[in-house]
Design an enzyme around this catalytic site. Structure first.
Site, PDB file in Angstrom:
ATOM      1  N   LYS A 179      -8.198   6.723   7.510  1.00  0.00           N
ATOM      2  CA  LYS A 179      -9.016   6.293   6.376  1.00  0.00           C
ATOM      3  C   LYS A 179     -10.481   6.237   6.796  1.00  0.00           C
ATOM      4  O   LYS A 179     -10.796   6.253   7.998  1.00  0.00           O
ATOM      5  CB  LYS A 179      -8.585   4.892   5.928  1.00  0.00           C
ATOM      6  CG  LYS A 179      -7.242   4.810   5.221  1.00  0.00           C
ATOM      7  CD  LYS A 179      -6.974   3.409   4.702  1.00  0.00           C
ATOM      8  CE  LYS A 179      -5.611   3.303   4.046  1.00  0.00           C
ATOM      9  NZ  LYS A 179      -5.464   4.117   2.822  1.00  0.00           N
ATOM     10  N   ARG A 233       5.637   4.985   1.262  1.00  0.00           N
ATOM     11  CA  ARG A 233       6.852   5.602   0.704  1.00  0.00           C
ATOM     12  C   ARG A 233       7.852   5.943   1.802  1.00  0.00           C
ATOM     13  O   ARG A 233       9.046   5.992   1.554  1.00  0.00           O
ATOM     14  CB  ARG A 233       6.465   6.833  -0.133  1.00  0.00           C
ATOM     15  CG  ARG A 233       5.774   7.915   0.632  1.00  0.00           C
ATOM     16  CD  ARG A 233       4.988   8.861  -0.278  1.00  0.00           C
ATOM     17  NE  ARG A 233       3.716   8.282  -0.732  1.00  0.00           N
ATOM     18  CZ  ARG A 233       2.832   8.905  -1.497  1.00  0.00           C
ATOM     19  NH1 ARG A 233       3.078  10.127  -1.946  1.00  0.00           N
ATOM     20  NH2 ARG A 233       1.706   8.310  -1.872  1.00  0.00           N
TER      21      ARG A 233
END
Ligand code: BES
Ligand code: MN
Ligand code: ZN
Length: 523
Positions: free
Chosen positions: A294, A368
């Site tokens: 990020k 996920r």
């Protein structure tokens, strides 16, 4: 870790007002563009001082007070309310507290009213005045007031010097029916608020102090105090033995070992028809993005990425105290997502618990992955419903902002129950679809699926479509709380930082489940 709680009690009949008392008079918006009026049925006197019934319309208007939920006005100088003027003269303060348009029960108005009273009380002692005549559903009003007050008084201060810790510590409720309903409402509100504050504390704790192991320990310690509740923590070896390949894969880039937290609650007198709900929460204690790193800005708030785990474990904490009559299992996979030398690389393939393979093309789509394993475990239990809670996608923040969570699901009855629960809880959810047309967005060239779809296209939906592959035929719902998990400002009953979003909705849903409740449209 400290669980911040406000001390809340019914005011004694002979309440003595002091300089620090702030008497909150709940007021309604006028239906006829007239003056705000006190909620009907309030006691005529509190602490020997009369409570006003209505405000002078011009005066209220001049102060911008129309009694919308969360608005307040100092009553000391109000003409035509001789009543609380005495309070302004060195005997504390009277405060008009807006609770909105109608007398009809809407718990969210009372939460916001109580929060505004707390926020206007400095270091004083707020006293909320409730209707004295028998209110319909008085317990629900009292519980909403306790929730709003406790959550507004919440502060996360274990990292501050003790002398810098300030704020409201006591909150009183005057009036009410004075009896069992009021007491039950206060008790209920306290438990709910304590669960939300527990979740907030977990979320707000710095990531270096709340590693996966510490998260598991803290949860296990808190739940060891709860009756009919069991916790088990899986370490790395057990996680490997149980073939949770996706969780292990995400954990590889971190020096901190992963954990899987498994908690369960058994109701009193459970039987074969007792509904069983499995909760699953994303527990990334820090999300750097992994090798798909990020930006510096993007990771400043990523200690929040275990908010789903915090929400499901806090819900379990409330189950025994609220005497929930459903069986509840909560599973939280916990790990950091870091770019260490052994980290998974874009292009790697992981094998989840149910045998499905996932090609990882972006290591920042890690939630996920760990949920794939946890949902597989939940599915094996064959519960009546599975609900997962996760700060899953930035796209959910783009779509719905910071106040509304995204809701997905495969079963209409479960979805309806969740939406109703969320409304009662004051945690808005908005349903998004699980369209078959987008199923091919996660087709992989080499594995059963890949973990990202097409850049900039339906990111939250595509993530949910991947999760759906791990829930079999069990009725399932998914809450993407990336937006509302964290408050960017202090306002109403939210304090900047972790919000505990999801806890109140899950509790409401579980409370609604009688032993023979239908959770699915497939009956
Ligand atoms: N934890 C983030 C999602 C998130 C973003 C939560 C902002 C709260 C605020 C998640 O793991 C993530 O990084 N998702 C990626 C997915 C993408 C790589 C497909 C995202 O949303 O950018
Ligand atoms: Mn991520
Ligand atoms: Zn994440």
């Amino acid at each position: 870790m400290t669980v911040s709680t406000l001390s809340v009690a019914a005011a004694p009949r002979d309440l003595a007002l002091s300089d620090f008392t702030v008497v909150g008079v709940p007021m309604m918006e006028a239906s006829d563009a007239g003056a705000p009026e006190a909620v009907p049925g309030l006691p005529g006197h509190v602490g020997g001082i009369a409570v006003p019934e209505r405000l002078d319309p011009e005066w209220a208007k001049g102060r911008g007070f129309s009694a919308r939920p969360g608005e307040t006005v100092v009553l000391a100088a109000a003409p035509g309310s001789p009543t609380l003027i005495g309070l302004g003269m060195g005997k504390g303060e009277g405060l008009g507290v807006g609770v909105g348009g109608t007398a009809e029960l809407d718990r969210e108005r009372w939460r916001r009213g109580a929060a505004a009273l707390v926020r206007s009380s400095g270091n004083g002692v707020p006293v909320m005045v409730l209707p004295a005549r028998r209110l319909e559903r008085a317990a629900e009003v009292a519980s909403a007031v306790v929730e709003g007050a406790t959550l507004a008084a919440y502060r996360f201060d274990p990292y501050r010097k003790p002398d810098e810790r300030t704020g409201v510590e006591r909150f009183l409720i005057a009036g009410g029916d004075g009896g069992e309903e009021l007491a039950a409402g206060i008790r209920y509100g306290r438990e709910v608020a304590a669960a939300v504050c527990f979740a907030r504390d977990l979320v707000n704790t710095p990531p270096g102090d709340l590693t996966p192991a510490r998260l598991a320990e803290t949860v296990a310690e808190a739940l060891s105090q709860c009756s009919r509740t069991r916790v088990e923590v899986w370490d790395e070896a057990r996680i490997a033995k149980e073939r949770l390949g996706a969780l292990l894969g995400v954990a590889r880039g971190s020096a901190e070992p992963p954990r899987l937290i498994w908690a369960s609650y058994e109701p009193q007198g459970g039987s074969l028809v007792t509904p069983h709900v499995a909760l699953v929460g994303k527990g990334i204690t820090f999300d750097s993005g992994g090798l798909s790193l990020k930006t510096a800005d993007g990771m400043t708030t990523m200690k929040t990425d275990m908010s789903g785990a915090a929400a499901v474990m806090a819900t379990i904490k409330a189950c025994a105290a609220l005497d929930i009559s459903a069986r509840v299992t909560a599973i939280a996979p916990a790990t950091e997502n870091m770019p260490g030398g052994r980290a998974i690389k874009p292009g790697d393939v992981l094998t989840a618990r149910n045998g499905s393979t996932i090609e990882v093309l972006n290591t920042d789509a890690e939630g996920r992955l760990i949920l794939a394993d946890a949902l597989s475990l939940a599915t094996e239990l064959q519960p009546d419903a599975i609900i997962d809670v996760a700060t899953l996608t930035g796209a959910a923040v783009v779509a719905l902002g910071r106040s509304i969570g995204a809701l997905f699901g495969t079963d209409d009855v479960l979805i309806r129950r969740l939406r109703d629960a969320a409304t009662r809880a004051g945690e808005p959810l908005w349903q998004l679809p699980l369209p078959e047309q987008y199923a091919d967005h996660i087709d992989s060239e080499i594995a059963d699926m890949k973990n990202v779809g097409k850049q900039g296209e339906a990111g939250s939906i595509v993530a949910a479509l991947l999760l759906a592959k791990f829930t079999g035929k069990i009725p399932w719902a998914h809450l993407d709380i990336a937006g509302p998990a964290r408050a960017t400002e202090t306002s109403g009953y939210l304090t900047k930082g972790g919000t505990g979003f999801g806890v109140r909705t899950l509790i409401e849903l579980l409370l609604d489940l009688q032993p023979t409740a239908t959770l699915s449209s497939r009956h």
